[in-house]
Design a protein around this motif. Structure first.
Motif, PDB file in Angstrom:
ATOM      1  N   PHE A  95       0.822  -1.209   0.000  1.00 43.79           N
ATOM      2  CA  PHE A  95       0.000   0.000   0.000  1.00 43.79           C
ATOM      3  C   PHE A  95       0.857   1.261   0.000  1.00 43.79           C
ATOM      4  O   PHE A  95       0.509   2.252  -0.641  1.00 43.79           O
ATOM      5  N   CYS A  96       1.962   1.217   0.715  1.00 48.37           N
ATOM      6  CA  CYS A  96       2.877   2.367   0.686  1.00 48.37           C
ATOM      7  C   CYS A  96       3.440   2.565  -0.724  1.00 48.37           C
ATOM      8  O   CYS A  96       3.604   3.693  -1.184  1.00 48.37           O
ATOM      9  N   ALA A  97       3.705   1.444  -1.412  1.00 42.53           N
ATOM     10  CA  ALA A  97       4.195   1.539  -2.786  1.00 42.53           C
ATOM     11  C   ALA A  97       3.154   2.141  -3.717  1.00 42.53           C
ATOM     12  O   ALA A  97       3.494   2.740  -4.744  1.00 42.53           O
ATOM     13  N   LEU A  98       1.860   2.015  -3.353  1.00 36.80           N
ATOM     14  CA  LEU A  98       0.782   2.612  -4.133  1.00 36.80           C
ATOM     15  C   LEU A  98       0.535   4.062  -3.727  1.00 36.80           C
ATOM     16  O   LEU A  98      -0.419   4.679  -4.204  1.00 36.80           O
ATOM     17  N   ASP A  99       1.364   4.604  -2.834  1.00 37.53           N
ATOM     18  CA  ASP A  99       1.206   5.953  -2.297  1.00 37.53           C
ATOM     19  C   ASP A  99      -0.101   6.073  -1.527  1.00 37.53           C
ATOM     20  O   ASP A  99      -0.801   7.078  -1.618  1.00 37.53           O
ATOM     21  N   GLU A 100      -0.407   5.031  -0.741  1.00 41.49           N
ATOM     22  CA  GLU A 100      -1.575   5.019   0.124  1.00 41.49           C
ATOM     23  C   GLU A 100      -1.114   4.696   1.552  1.00 41.49           C
ATOM     24  O   GLU A 100      -1.436   3.657   2.121  1.00 41.49           O
ATOM     25  N   PRO A 101      -0.327   5.596   2.159  1.00 43.03           N
ATOM     26  CA  PRO A 101       0.266   5.291   3.469  1.00 43.03           C
ATOM     27  C   PRO A 101      -0.768   5.088   4.571  1.00 43.03           C
ATOM     28  O   PRO A 101      -0.482   4.438   5.576  1.00 43.03           O
ATOM     29  N   TRP A 102      -1.981   5.609   4.399  1.00 48.73           N
ATOM     30  CA  TRP A 102      -3.012   5.430   5.416  1.00 48.73           C
ATOM     31  C   TRP A 102      -3.498   3.977   5.480  1.00 48.73           C
ATOM     32  O   TRP A 102      -4.162   3.588   6.431  1.00 48.73           O
TER      33      TRP A 102
END
Length: 360
Positions: A95-102
């Motif tokens: 998810f962080c790789a998708l720029d969705e850190p939440w």
């Protein structure tokens, strides 16, 4: 030793007692809390709606001053003013790789590891949501603190850790409110008040607040609401009457109940958007017919931590605070000590007030 509010077991009353807090280890930071907000998520952790290992020290919305740092910590130093980040992203997961850190898969990892002990008998304690802010001091991973930008009062800054980041993100990231859109907000608690202020900043109008308590009207209007409605079976009809018969462009639900989620969705126009911020239990089932989903073409979406990136969003929020557009103190209706947390939980259950803030 440190005074803390300890949850000995799920659904047990909180006990104010002393705990032993270790020195920060490698990659850790010790923070002397200045203030901590009492959030509905803390209530949900205490009553089992959200999973929580016990015994634990709850509290995740806090700010304070770094009192010590462990080996290898370079992001902050002793004496720095910081805000706790209860959902720090790892930067490496899917998810962080998708720029969705939440949505980070490892954001809650710290909550599963004991961090302190009871002074009386050395029983291991877990940190609620990894932060354990219902205590005079806490120890957290270094990436779970954010440097507080200049010009933001340290006590009120505690609200940035959850209510304000969530409200800001719900408006600007999840719902993507733009100037001139009509917005209806369900639930005028701490998060709801932050949503109202941020929707006002976005230029929304009309800006309608809905709550079960008539006493919330003054708070809602001070936060920017142009209209206030007492929740009822005809809420959708009354929202449409305030929006030229169409319904709101955007509904933001801050309660987490099936009936308010359904009412929020019903209050929007065809093609409208509903963002659910409130956290409900597994028993809260929301139903829609296949035909109405097709006909109305509305969007219903969840929202985690405002879909925010705290590292990016905190400086932007601080600028709104410095410019006077965002009033953090307006979210607070009660300033309490640790002993006041149970009463704050009761007020939430009764639908009274905005945010209760523990001031150390």
């Amino acid at each position: 030793m440190v005074r803390a509010a300890v949850l000995t077991a799920v659904n047990a009353p909180l006990e104010i007692t002393e705990i032993d807090l270790p020195k920060p280890g490698p990659g850790q930071v010790r923070v002397k809390l200045t203030a901590a907000g009492v959030c509905h998520s803390d209530l949900s952790l205490s009553n089992g709606t959200l999973r929580q290992q016990a015994p634990a020290v709850l509290g995740h919305e806090g700010a304070g001053v770094v009192s010590a740092v462990g080996e290898g910590v370079t992001s902050v130093a002793t004496g720095d003013r910081v805000v706790l980040n209860w959902a720090p992203s790892c930067g490496n997961c899917h998810f962080c790789a998708l720029d969705e850190p939440w949505l980070c898969a490892h954001a809650g990892a710290a909550a599963d590891t004991p961090y302190a002990t009871l002074a009386a008998d050395s029983t291991a304690l877990y940190p609620g949501l990894g932060t354990a802010a219902f205590a005079e001091e806490t120890v957290v991973p270094a990436h779970a603190v954010l440097p507080l930008p200049d010009g933001v009062p340290l006590v009120d800054a505690a609200l940035l850790g959850c209510a304000v980041l969530t409200g800001y993100g719900a408006v600007f990231h999840a719902a993507k409110v733009v100037e001139g859109e009509s917005v209806v907000v369900f639930g005028v608690g701490g998060v709801g008040l932050a949503v109202l202020q941020c929707a006002r900043i976005a230029g929304a109008g009309p800006l309608i607040a809905v709550d079960i308590s008539p006493e919330k009207e003054e708070l809602a209007r001070a936060a920017g609401a142009t209209d206030f409605l007492i929740a009822g079976d005809d809420t959708g009809k009354r929202v449409r009457a305030l929006t030229e018969g169409y319904g709101a462009d955007v509904a933001i639900e801050c309660v987490g109940r099936a009936d308010t989620i359904r009412a929020a969705w019903t209050s929007t126009r065809r093609g409208g958007r509903t963002t659910v911020v409130g956290i409900g239990g597994k028993d809260q089932q929301v139903t829609f017919s296949a035909l109405e989903l097709f006909y109305f073409g509305r969007t219903l979406s969840g929202c985690v931590y405002g879909n925010s990136d705290p590292v990016r969003d905190l400086p932007a929020i601080a600028e709104h605070v410095r410019a006077g557009r965002l009033d953090l103190s307006a979210l607070v209706t009660d300033r309490i000590a640790l002993e006041g947390i149970p009463a704050a939980f009761d007020a939430m259950l009764a639908g009274r007030g905005g945010r209760a803030l523990i001031v150390f």
